[in-house]
Write a protein that holds these residues in place. Structure first.
Motif, PDB file in Angstrom:
ATOM      1  N   CYS A   7       0.854  -1.187   0.000  1.00  0.00           N
ATOM      2  CA  CYS A   7       0.000   0.000   0.000  1.00  0.00           C
ATOM      3  C   CYS A   7       0.892   1.241   0.000  1.00  0.00           C
ATOM      4  N   ILE A   8       0.474   2.267  -0.745  1.00  0.00           N
ATOM      5  CA  ILE A   8       1.311   3.447  -0.940  1.00  0.00           C
ATOM      6  C   ILE A   8       0.603   4.691  -0.415  1.00  0.00           C
ATOM      7  N   ASP A   9       1.336   5.459   0.378  1.00  0.00           N
ATOM      8  CA  ASP A   9       0.907   6.793   0.829  1.00  0.00           C
ATOM      9  C   ASP A   9       2.007   7.757   0.424  1.00  0.00           C
ATOM     10  N   ARG A  10       1.957   8.215  -0.817  1.00  0.00           N
ATOM     11  CA  ARG A  10       3.079   8.949  -1.383  1.00  0.00           C
ATOM     12  C   ARG A  10       3.344  10.281  -0.674  1.00  0.00           C
ATOM     13  N   ASP A  11       2.288  10.970  -0.229  1.00  0.00           N
ATOM     14  CA  ASP A  11       2.469  12.284   0.387  1.00  0.00           C
ATOM     15  C   ASP A  11       2.537  12.231   1.910  1.00  0.00           C
ATOM     16  N   ASN A  12       2.664  11.028   2.480  1.00  0.00           N
ATOM     17  CA  ASN A  12       2.890  10.828   3.916  1.00  0.00           C
ATOM     18  C   ASN A  12       1.793  11.459   4.780  1.00  0.00           C
ATOM     19  N   ASP A  13       0.531  11.203   4.416  1.00  0.00           N
ATOM     20  CA  ASP A  13      -0.568  11.628   5.280  1.00  0.00           C
ATOM     21  C   ASP A  13      -0.544  10.871   6.606  1.00  0.00           C
ATOM     22  N   ILE A  69       1.293  -7.818   4.401  1.00  0.00           N
ATOM     23  CA  ILE A  69       0.940  -6.474   3.949  1.00  0.00           C
ATOM     24  C   ILE A  69       1.933  -5.473   4.525  1.00  0.00           C
ATOM     25  N   VAL A  70       2.342  -4.525   3.682  1.00  0.00           N
ATOM     26  CA  VAL A  70       3.269  -3.467   4.077  1.00  0.00           C
ATOM     27  C   VAL A  70       2.778  -2.158   3.474  1.00  0.00           C
ATOM     28  N   THR A  71       2.784  -1.105   4.276  1.00  0.00           N
ATOM     29  CA  THR A  71       2.409   0.228   3.806  1.00  0.00           C
ATOM     30  C   THR A  71       3.631   1.129   3.848  1.00  0.00           C
ATOM     31  N   PHE A  72       3.893   1.788   2.720  1.00  0.00           N
ATOM     32  CA  PHE A  72       5.024   2.706   2.615  1.00  0.00           C
ATOM     33  C   PHE A  72       4.499   4.139   2.555  1.00  0.00           C
ATOM     34  N   ALA A  73       5.227   5.057   3.157  1.00  0.00           N
ATOM     35  CA  ALA A  73       4.868   6.476   3.131  1.00  0.00           C
ATOM     36  C   ALA A  73       6.058   7.286   2.655  1.00  0.00           C
ATOM     37  N   GLY A  74       5.755   8.301   1.844  1.00  0.00           N
ATOM     38  CA  GLY A  74       6.819   9.138   1.286  1.00  0.00           C
ATOM     39  C   GLY A  74       7.016  10.427   2.058  1.00  0.00           C
ATOM     40  N   ASP A  75       6.767  11.559   1.382  1.00  0.00           N
ATOM     41  CA  ASP A  75       6.999  12.857   1.985  1.00  0.00           C
ATOM     42  C   ASP A  75       5.995  13.846   1.394  1.00  0.00           C
ATOM     43  N   ILE A  81      12.072  13.482  -3.554  1.00  0.00           N
ATOM     44  CA  ILE A  81      12.303  13.218  -2.135  1.00  0.00           C
ATOM     45  C   ILE A  81      11.382  12.122  -1.628  1.00  0.00           C
ATOM     46  N   SER A  82      10.069  12.235  -1.941  1.00  0.00           N
ATOM     47  CA  SER A  82       9.118  11.228  -1.455  1.00  0.00           C
ATOM     48  C   SER A  82       9.383   9.866  -2.085  1.00  0.00           C
ATOM     49  N   ASP A  83       9.712   9.842  -3.369  1.00  0.00           N
ATOM     50  CA  ASP A  83       9.959   8.564  -4.046  1.00  0.00           C
ATOM     51  C   ASP A  83      11.218   7.892  -3.533  1.00  0.00           C
ATOM     52  N   GLN A  84      12.247   8.688  -3.215  1.00  0.00           N
ATOM     53  CA  GLN A  84      13.470   8.106  -2.651  1.00  0.00           C
ATOM     54  C   GLN A  84      13.204   7.474  -1.287  1.00  0.00           C
ATOM     55  N   LYS A  85      12.383   8.129  -0.472  1.00  0.00           N
ATOM     56  CA  LYS A  85      12.064   7.568   0.840  1.00  0.00           C
ATOM     57  C   LYS A  85      11.326   6.238   0.693  1.00  0.00           C
ATOM     58  N   ILE A  86      10.374   6.172  -0.221  1.00  0.00           N
ATOM     59  CA  ILE A  86       9.628   4.928  -0.419  1.00  0.00           C
ATOM     60  C   ILE A  86      10.546   3.840  -0.968  1.00  0.00           C
ATOM     61  N   ALA A  87      11.430   4.205  -1.891  1.00  0.00           N
ATOM     62  CA  ALA A  87      12.366   3.218  -2.447  1.00  0.00           C
ATOM     63  C   ALA A  87      13.286   2.663  -1.360  1.00  0.00           C
ATOM     64  N   VAL A 105      -1.389  -1.694  -4.272  1.00  0.00           N
ATOM     65  CA  VAL A 105      -2.677  -1.116  -3.904  1.00  0.00           C
ATOM     66  C   VAL A 105      -2.505   0.396  -3.776  1.00  0.00           C
ATOM     67  N   SER A 106      -3.380   1.168  -4.432  1.00  0.00           N
ATOM     68  CA  SER A 106      -3.283   2.629  -4.392  1.00  0.00           C
ATOM     69  C   SER A 106      -4.678   3.227  -4.424  1.00  0.00           C
ATOM     70  N   ASP A 107      -4.732   4.551  -4.243  1.00  0.00           N
ATOM     71  CA  ASP A 107      -6.011   5.255  -4.311  1.00  0.00           C
ATOM     72  C   ASP A 107      -6.120   6.142  -5.548  1.00  0.00           C
TER      73      ASP A 107
END
Length: 366
Positions: A7-13, A69-75, A81-87, A105-107
């Motif tokens: 699961c992806i939370d790209r903007d780190n909500d 299940i794993v959820t990643f969050a960016g910035d 910057i956000s993509d590097q954190k998730i990577a 899984v995304s929104d």
């Protein structure tokens, strides 16, 4: 492990709104984080993304698939910057859970831009987009527009250019110079659009600048000096162009002579700014005992290009009947030839330095 539900939370909500640290591993941790996010902001779609991932995990486990299940969050600074954190988080998880494949899984489309990053590290079997079903009233145009404007990412993009344009127009009306309003608005909106276009690059260099400041590196001082010189050179160049434009008008000088005057005035200031920025890296490498050749080579090419631009603009000014004050074309061509010779010598020196064998690392011998 066979499958990883990502699961992806790209903007780190999760981090900004629910104060939850990613990555989130396991069903219980994800449900707890989703509940915290839903409590903090019931309208955030990342909550539904996590619950959707939990449902997919339950379906896989019911079929006997070894999954997690794993959820990643960016910035909040969406982009590099956000993509590097998730990577980085993904690399860390794959060391702990070397899964064979993943279900992404995304929104929405924004999170799905990370699919190539995941695919470069593992196989993706399926991509699931979680879409929330709403009532007819909530799907109305008013609701969509209202909530879009409440979204900082949309409101900043939409309102800031309009606000800048209104303020600039009001200022020029106040000083009774309505003709300059169009120029001011175009310049401000153009700068804002450039900033938005290079937002990732600006954020990356800003992070590097803060890092050099807090770590006490010389690069911070030289970067700041280089930025000041760029601003100063631009102002001086624009002052020259403005004085020529107000004297006779662009119809008299033309675009090329005005551009030539700007380049001739600013070329060495810009070159000095680049040399300052490069000098900071050289000093920092010397301090750490690292080789400086990779930062020394650009200095030769910066000076080489500076001589080329300066010589070419000097020649064009000497040939121009409107820019040169009794200039001698013969002097202009001599300066151009000399500058080309100096540029070639400096470029060859840079090539010579780059082709020299790399010095052996003394630390590796130890």
């Amino acid at each position: 492990m066979e499958t990883l539900v990502i699961c992806i939370d790209r903007d780190n909500d999760l981090g900004d709104k629910a104060n939850v640290q990613a990555p989130l591993i396991g069903k219980e941790a994800n449900i707890e984080a989703a509940v915290k996010l839903a409590t903090a902001d019931p309208e955030d779609s990342d909550t539904n993304t996590i619950f959707g991932g939990v449902k997919i995990l339950d379906e896989l486990l019911a079929k006997g698939v070894d999954a997690e299940i794993v959820t990643f969050a960016g910035d909040k600074n969406i982009g590099i910057i956000s993509d590097q954190k998730i990577a980085n988080q993904l690399d860390m998880i794959l060391k702990k859970f070397p899964a064979e494949s993943a279900i992404f899984v995304s929104d929405g489309a924004e999170d799905e831009t990370l699919i190539p990053i995941v695919q470069s590290r593992m196989k993706i079997d399926s991509v699931r987009r979680i879409v929330v079903m709403q009532s007819a009233n909530l799907e109305s145009t008013y609701y969509i527009i209202k909530h879009a404007f409440n979204d900082p990412k949309i409101s900043q993009t939409f309102f800031v250019p309009l606000g800048l344009a209104a303020l600039i127009y009001a200022f020029f009306l106040l000083i009774d110079y309505s003709q300059g309003a169009i120029i001011g608005i175009l310049a401000a909106v153009g700068l804002y659009m450039l900033y938005r276009g290079f937002n990732d690059t600006v954020d990356l260099y800003w992070e590097k600048l803060k890092d050099s400041f807090y770590s006490g590196r010389m690069a911070f001082f030289t970067y700041a000096t280089a930025g000041f010189l760029v601003v100063l050179g631009t102002i001086l160049g624009l002052m020259d162009v403005w004085s020529l434009y107000t004297a006779e008008g662009i119809w008299y000088y033309g675009v090329v002579p005005l551009l030539t005057s700007f380049v001739h005035r600013t070329v060495w200031i810009y070159a000095l700014a680049l040399l300052f920025a490069d000098a900071g890296k050289i000093v920092d490498c010397r301090t750490r005992g690292e080789p400086v050749r990779m930062y020394l080579i650009p200095a030769f090419f910066i000076l080489s290009i500076g001589f080329l631009f300066w010589g070419a603009t000097s020649y064009l000014i000497s040939m121009s009947s409107v820019l040169a004050d009794n200039g001698d074309p013969r002097t202009g061509i001599q300066l151009f030839v000399y500058s080309v010779v100096f540029a070639i010598i400096l470029a060859l020196a840079g090539i010579k330095v780059s082709s020299m064998p790399k010095p052996k690392d003394k630390r590796s011998k130890r």
